[in-house]
Enzyme design. Structure first.
Site, PDB file in Angstrom:
ATOM      1  N   ASP A 258      73.506  22.947 -42.946  1.00  0.00           N
ATOM      2  CA  ASP A 258      71.941  23.305 -42.188  1.00  0.00           C
ATOM      3  C   ASP A 258      72.674  22.897 -40.961  1.00  0.00           C
ATOM      4  OD1 ASP A 258      70.053  24.341 -41.327  1.00  0.00           O
ATOM      5  OD2 ASP A 258      68.232  23.278 -43.016  1.00  0.00           O
TER       6      ASP A 258
HETATM    7  C1  BGC Z   1      67.304  25.796 -41.387  1.00  0.00           C
HETATM    8  C2  BGC Z   1      68.064  26.451 -42.011  1.00  0.00           C
HETATM    9  C3  BGC Z   1      68.146  28.311 -41.371  1.00  0.00           C
HETATM   10  C4  BGC Z   1      69.133  27.409 -40.123  1.00  0.00           C
HETATM   11  C5  BGC Z   1      69.511  28.578 -39.052  1.00  0.00           C
HETATM   12  C6  BGC Z   1      68.375  25.631 -39.687  1.00  0.00           C
HETATM   13  O1  BGC Z   1      66.986  25.103 -38.565  1.00  0.00           O
HETATM   14  O2  BGC Z   1      67.043  24.736 -41.430  1.00  0.00           O
HETATM   15  O3  BGC Z   1      67.696  27.545 -43.695  1.00  0.00           O
HETATM   16  O4  BGC Z   1      69.175  28.452 -42.527  1.00  0.00           O
HETATM   17  O5  BGC Z   1      68.510  26.751 -39.259  1.00  0.00           O
HETATM   18  O6  BGC Z   1      68.567  29.779 -38.815  1.00  0.00           O
END
Ligand code: BGC
Length: 710
Positions: A258
């Site tokens: 993530d």
């Molecule tokens: C989120 C993810 C997301 C990523 C990209 C993160 O803050 O937890 O689910 O895909 O950002 O935007």
């Protein structure tokens, strides 16, 4: 409402999450040819052999927020990723479907597979080859800021819906990354909360949806979560990433972190992560070179990561096509109609006293609309999944106005939950009052948890309205259960809309006027009080009150402050597996017609025990066409270990004209009767008598029969 710190935080969140990223995506094409898995492996190995050490190190982290790096020398293109699930977030507009939880509320596998297919096509049209979703973290506590993005509280339902979605997306050569692996069940201080969960609960509640996504739908990507699980961060959790994911489930794709969820260099490399996103904070050349020199990581490990990435990309055909597919449809009429059908099927009619709904156009002329979500209807929760609603989208107020050309629809403003005395007269005389309430992308969002009570004094508004008009229809927006007492008793009709995407207003108008017969069923349990949930007893007291400086300060820095343990002491007692008496049970949803269920039959093969076929007949006994969700639960009558009272193991959504009946069948397999045994660390079937329960919610069981499995 917000203090200065909160305001600043919101601005940060808007910058980080709410903007539409507009990268310029090159049409691009490469010379490498696609192929089957073996061919992909061979080609990935060849490329790997050609790569220099620094190219390899470079390849295991992202670039420019949402991309992997290109290596032009080897014809390896840059690959773009996009958020996720309710549409394609980056690179301009896309069809905006309901949020994940609302998709789950449709209980319609085929429909969600079509949604996935559209999202896959729109990814291709925009040049995104990796979709950063879907999310299947279980709704453990109702206030988790991201429950709206996930698929409810039940592992079977979440797994089925996610698998359908993934099948649709990946059919288009777009990779899904099932997320957030694992136990990111609240967004309260998500970098700093350690999910402490026992092995059986982990395998029975929190992992099955991921397992189905990986084993059955073959999601090529997995995204690790922010939090530690049992003391070890997800991005370097050998138990989850290696033992469970790769060894037990046979996963052979790649694990993406993530965004900013690494907390060391060696940990992720040694324990099963393949790429750090969005950039090389920990997996940079300097850190990696030092670790290689110290021999705390090996070159073989880096090669393995690069290989997993290359092989996955080649297998999906990404290296063998232009980045943007100029022929792929985007926001077509067909896509819009699938979005409308999805939101129509997601809405849950919770309560309908005196059959107030559907509204009778002949009798209902004056409609008052109140509440924040009436004028600007929330389409999704906040954070990385939020798609900015396109212009021309109808709010509930607009949609009602447009569909009530002969009557009068007025939006009445309120302040701090009160309508001005001057406007009360209209409310008193209205034939119906629509109170559009609940949360939106600010009050419910990624990165923090929300309140249990309705925000912005909206309870007061409901109380003021219901005191002067008996025909009040409350429409709730939000990712799950929320406080409905005491006003629930005095409201005639209550609808849970969750977040419906671009067709939100239209769908609500269609439901209110009976053009659509509601067929959504709750994918979560609605308790009367927040404390009724066993899981809440083991959670922070007021999750919405976390200090904003805690969210920002020390994010991703393991040394900055201490980690708090969130103990999952309730074990398996999550959602309807809990023993409390709910206000509205999991699986509940009313219709404008009635169904009866009869003739339960269980067929099993004489020789083999499984599969077992369970069938029953469903009849629409009402006056209008409608859809019902027949739910199959299993109760273990004589287990040697604790087992929840009942567990969902299959379901069937049926569409019937009035007066018509149909026999439906559902199949059960060995694992549906099994539990996770912590002695052998595997699923086992304990012979004995089980009860098959067929119903229309977890509390409304209509048919039952015992079956001896020996
Ligand atoms: C989120 C993810 C997301 C990523 C990209 C993160 O803050 O937890 O689910 O895909 O950002 O935007």
């Amino acid at each position: 409402m917000f203090d200065r710190l909160q305001q600043r935080f919101l601005q940060y969140m808007m910058r980080r999450f709410v903007g539409n990223y507009n990268h310029t995506i090159p049409p691009g094409s490469t010379t490498v040819q696609g192929g089957d898995p073996e061919d992909a492996e061979r080609r990935a190995r060849n490329l790997l052999n050609e790569m220099s050490l620094s190219e390899k190190i470079d390849y295991i982290s992202g670039i420019d927020s949402f991309a992997t790096k290109e290596i032009p020398r080897l014809n390896i293109p840059r690959i773009y990723a996009a958020d996720a699930t309710s549409g394609v977030r980056c690179f301009g507009d896309s069809t905006n479907f309901p949020a994940g939880v609302a998709m789950a509320a449709t209980w319609n596998r085929e429909l969600i597979e079509r949604v996935g297919d559209v999202v896959g096509k729109e990814c291709r049209a925009k040049g995104a080859s990796i979709l950063l979703g879907p999310g299947v973290n279980i709704a453990r506590v109702p206030t988790c800021g991201r429950n709206f993005e996930y698929m409810g509280e039940d592992p079977y339902l979440a797994g089925e819906m996610a698998a359908s979605y993934i099948n649709g997306v990946q059919r288009n050569g777009v990779i899904t990354t099932i997320k957030h692996f694992a136990c990111n069940n609240s967004d309260y201080d998500r970098h700093k909360t350690d999910s402490v969960v026992d092995e059986r609960t982990l395998h029975e509640i929190y992992l099955p949806a991921f397992k189905k996504a990986v084993r059955e739908a073959k999601s090529i990507g997995v995204m690790s979560s922010y939090n530690p699980i049992n003391g070890v961060y997800a991005s370097e959790n050998a138990y989850l990433l290696q033992e469970v994911l790769r060894e037990e489930w046979g996963f052979d794709g790649f694990v993406m972190s993530d965004w900013n969820s690494l907390y060391s260099t060696e940990g992720p490399i040694r324990n099963g992560l393949d790429i750090e996103m969005p950039g090389a904070k920990w997996l940079n050349e300097k850190n990696i070179q030092e670790a290689i020199d110290k021999k705390s990581i090996s070159m073989k490990q880096i090669d393995g990561m690069v290989f997993n990435l290359l092989k996955s990309f080649i297998q999906a055909g990404i290296f063998d096509r232009p980045t943007v597919d100029a022929n792929a449809p985007l926001k077509s009429k067909e896509h819009r109609s699938i979005a409308l059908q999805t939101s129509d099927e997601a809405v849950v009619l919770l309560k309908n006293k005196r059959a107030l709904l559907p509204l009778d156009r002949q009798k209902v002329h004056r409609i008052a609309v109140v509440g924040n979500n009436g004028l600007v209807t929330a389409t999704g929760g906040g954070g990385s999944s939020y798609l900015i609603p396109e212009e021309g989208m109808h709010s509930i107020y607009d949609a009602l106005r447009l569909s009530n050309s002969h009557g009068e629809v007025q939006y009445i403003t309120s302040s701090r939950g009160l309508v001005d005395e001057r406007d009360i007269n209209f409310i008193v005389k209205a034939d119906a009052v629509v109170i559009a309430t609940g949360f939106n992308y600010i009050s419910e969002s990624e990165a923090y948890d929300r309140s249990w009570e309705l925000p912005d004094h909206q309870q007061r508004l409901i109380e003021q309205m219901t005191a002067v008009n008996r025909n009040c229809i409350v429409i709730l927006h939000g990712g799950g259960a929320m406080g409905c007492t005491p006003w629930i008793d005095v409201s005639s009709a209550v609808i849970h809309a969750m977040y419906l995407g671009q067709e939100a207003g239209n769908t609500i108008a269609r439901i209110l006027y009976g053009e659509t017969n509601p067929s959504g069923r709750l994918p979560f349990t609605m308790a009367e009080h927040f404390d009724d949930y066993e899981s809440v007893k083991n959670y922070v007291k007021d999750p919405a009150k976390m200090e904003m400086k805690r969210v920002k300060g020390g994010q991703g820095n393991p040394d900055k402050r201490k980690i708090t343990k969130i103990e999952y002491k309730e074990g398996l007692k999550v959602g309807y597996r809990d023993t409390m008496k709910p206000l509205f049970p999991f699986g509940h949803g009313l219709s404008y017609t009635k169904f009866s269920l009869f003739k339960l039959q269980i067929q099993k093969d004489e020789e083999k025990l499984f599969p077992i076929t369970v069938s029953s007949t469903v009849k629409n006994t009402g006056k209008v066409r409608g859809k019902e969700v027949i739910q199959l639960y299993i109760h273990d009558k004589e287990a040697s270990v604790y087992r929840p009272e009942k567990e969902l193991k299959n379901f069937f959504k049926i569409d019937l004209d009035p007066g018509r009946q149909k026999k439906i069948s559902m199949v059960l397999h060995e694992e549906d009767f099994s539990f996770y045994d912590t002695q052998t660390h595997s699923w086992i079937l304990e012979p004995g008598v089980f009860t098959i329960l067929i119903g229309v919610s977890s509390s409304d069981i209509r048919l039952r029969s015992d079956i001896d499995i020996t």
